[in-house]
Design an enzyme around this catalytic site. Structure first.
Site, PDB file in Angstrom:
ATOM      1  N   THR A 249      37.880  34.038  44.949  1.00 33.01           N
ATOM      2  CA  THR A 249      38.536  34.180  43.654  1.00 33.01           C
ATOM      3  C   THR A 249      37.582  34.606  42.554  1.00 33.01           C
ATOM      4  O   THR A 249      38.037  34.949  41.445  1.00 33.01           O
ATOM      5  CB  THR A 249      39.196  32.858  43.227  1.00 33.01           C
ATOM      6  OG1 THR A 249      38.192  31.831  43.190  1.00 33.01           O
ATOM      7  CG2 THR A 249      40.298  32.465  44.192  1.00 33.01           C
ATOM      8  N   LYS A 250      36.278  34.604  42.805  1.00 31.87           N
ATOM      9  CA  LYS A 250      35.308  34.996  41.785  1.00 31.87           C
ATOM     10  C   LYS A 250      35.240  36.516  41.681  1.00 31.87           C
ATOM     11  O   LYS A 250      35.493  37.237  42.638  1.00 31.87           O
ATOM     12  CB  LYS A 250      33.931  34.412  42.100  1.00 31.87           C
ATOM     13  CG  LYS A 250      33.917  32.893  42.173  1.00 31.87           C
ATOM     14  CD  LYS A 250      34.338  32.271  40.851  1.00 31.87           C
ATOM     15  CE  LYS A 250      34.210  30.765  40.852  1.00 31.87           C
ATOM     16  NZ  LYS A 250      35.271  30.086  41.632  1.00 31.87           N
ATOM     17  N   PHE A 251      34.833  37.002  40.504  1.00 30.72           N
ATOM     18  CA  PHE A 251      34.878  38.455  40.295  1.00 30.72           C
ATOM     19  C   PHE A 251      33.851  39.180  41.154  1.00 30.72           C
ATOM     20  O   PHE A 251      34.017  40.348  41.487  1.00 30.72           O
ATOM     21  CB  PHE A 251      34.720  38.790  38.804  1.00 30.72           C
ATOM     22  CG  PHE A 251      33.314  38.809  38.299  1.00 30.72           C
ATOM     23  CD1 PHE A 251      32.738  39.986  37.861  1.00 30.72           C
ATOM     24  CD2 PHE A 251      32.559  37.640  38.224  1.00 30.72           C
ATOM     25  CE1 PHE A 251      31.445  40.011  37.375  1.00 30.72           C
ATOM     26  CE2 PHE A 251      31.279  37.653  37.734  1.00 30.72           C
ATOM     27  CZ  PHE A 251      30.710  38.844  37.312  1.00 30.72           C
TER      28      PHE A 251
ATOM     29  N   HIS B 225      33.014  32.489  45.909  1.00 30.73           N
ATOM     30  CA  HIS B 225      34.312  32.290  46.539  1.00 30.73           C
ATOM     31  C   HIS B 225      35.186  33.518  46.293  1.00 30.73           C
ATOM     32  O   HIS B 225      34.969  34.274  45.333  1.00 30.73           O
ATOM     33  CB  HIS B 225      34.968  31.031  45.958  1.00 30.73           C
ATOM     34  CG  HIS B 225      36.288  30.698  46.565  1.00 30.73           C
ATOM     35  ND1 HIS B 225      37.481  31.047  45.968  1.00 30.73           N
ATOM     36  CD2 HIS B 225      36.612  30.064  47.716  1.00 30.73           C
ATOM     37  CE1 HIS B 225      38.475  30.628  46.726  1.00 30.73           C
ATOM     38  NE2 HIS B 225      37.977  30.034  47.796  1.00 30.73           N
TER      39      HIS B 225
END
Length: 384
Positions: free
Chosen positions: A187-189, A185
């Site tokens: 928002t993941k790094f 997603h």
């Protein structure tokens, strides 16, 4: 307001723009936009290399990935699966949505993960699986959960949404249980805007997963049974590959930020920065503090409010937790037959703060100043 531009948790890491645009141009030149294209296959191969797994199967998101992995492993509607309540609600929702009953277990306070002793006590006649979660990238007690799963003949899956690039006993997260599921997603790094992946060493499970994500169509092109549409597109794979190429840079920025936060908040009563597993490789994707109201004299929510005033958009990861929200809250006997005091305590204390390459030491100094001033103001009120 301390910050003119908002500081947020999970700001996307886009990677090198020119490389992304080059990949997207190639997609348009080929006009192969989806249906297991070359970029999706390359992304899967890179993930298999990174995790050490024999197979990586890209999906449209991790929630659907959990559902497909559960179905491929033989879980069916009405089966009970033990899940930690201290996780993002998508973990439980993924099961609930396909008729599998999540039974919530308590947490180990140090790791934040499922407490194996409590998991064992919850195993009953309808239990068919365990779904562990590597919360904030801190690995589960994989060995203990594996022993339980084998002893009771249970499916064992792991939600590894936070744990890409992390290790357990020196081995990359991704090769434990029947399968592990990653999230990409935004928002993941490492992100593919939207996306996920199921990784496994089980050849037969991998084949079933590939069929289920593609309308039940097997490798020979025949429809072997009912499936869904959960493919990753070439556009998303282009983003995933570009983001993956920046993984070392992002992890180093996260590691640096962790050190600065620890230095800035050292000695502050009732406030600690959660650490990572000793001796293991971590991605430091989440910067999490705990605020102990009994010691700090101020609640986690009061610290959050003070940060929001200064345009710092911290997040209460995770609060409320799964058994405290619908539909689980209204049916407690079905979902959590025992109290969950440690999970509830963590949920009342944790606060995720901004990190990543766009956050520097100056930002962290300002954020920590707000946290310190909030705690010191509470101390002054107590003295007065």
């Amino acid at each position: 307001m301390a910050f003119g531009d908002p500081l947020v948790v999970g700001r996307p890491n886009a990677g090198e723009r020119a490389r992304l645009l080059e990949r997207l141009g190639g997609v348009l030149d080929r006009l192969w936009l989806t249906n297991n294209g070359p970029l999706v296959r390359e992304f899967e191969a890179r993930l298999a290399d990174l995790t050490g797994a024999r197979h990586a199967v890209a999906t449209c998101n991790a929630t659907t990935g959990i559902q497909i992995a559960a179905r491929a492993a033989g879980l069916r509607p009405g089966d009970e699966v033990i899940v930690p309540s201290f996780t993002w609600v998508a973990t439980a929702h993924a099961l609930e949505w396909i008729g599998i009953v999540p039974v919530f277990c308590d947490s180990d306070e140090i790791t934040g993960n499922a407490d194996p002793d409590h998991v064992e006590r919850l195993i009953g006649p309808r239990t068919r699986g365990i779904l562990g979660v590597h919360v904030f990238g801190y690995p589960c007690d994989v060995d203990a959960l594996t022993r339980l799963a084998r002893a009771h003949g249970l499916v064992l899956l792991f939600d590894a949404a936070h744990a890409l690039g992390c290790t357990y006993r020196g081995r990359p997260i991704g090769t434990s249980g029947d399968a592990e599921i990653f999230s990409f997603h935004a928002t993941k790094f490492v992100n593919s805007v939207e996306g996920g992946a199921i990784v496994t060493d089980d050849d037969e499970l991998a084949a079933r997963v590939r069929e289920l994500r593609n309308q039940g169509i097997d490798a020979s092109g025949h429809i072997s049974g009912a499936g869904t549409v959960a493919r990753m597109s070439e556009f998303h794979a282009a983003m995933g590959l570009t983001s993956l190429e920046a993984i070392d840079t992002v992890v180093e920025a996260n590691r640096r930020n962790q050190r600065v936060y620890e230095e800035q908040l050292a000695g502050l009563p009732g406030v600690v920065v959660r650490g990572q597993a000793p001796g293991e490789r971590a991605n430091f994707q989440y910067l999490v503090i705990e605020v102990d109201e009994a010691v700090a004299g101020v609640s986690r929510d009061a610290v959050l409010e003070a940060l929001l005033v200064e345009n710092v958009h911290a997040r209460r990861y995770f609060s409320p937790i799964c058994h405290q929200v619908e539909p689980y809250r209204s049916d407690p006997a079905r979902h959590f037959p025992l109290p969950l005091p440690r999970a509830e305590g963590l949920a009342a204390r944790v606060l995720s703060l901004p990190t990543g390459p766009t956050v520097d030491a100056g930002h962290i100094a300002g954020i920590c100043r707000v946290v310190r001033e909030t705690v010191h103001a509470a101390e002054r009120r107590l003295v007065a």
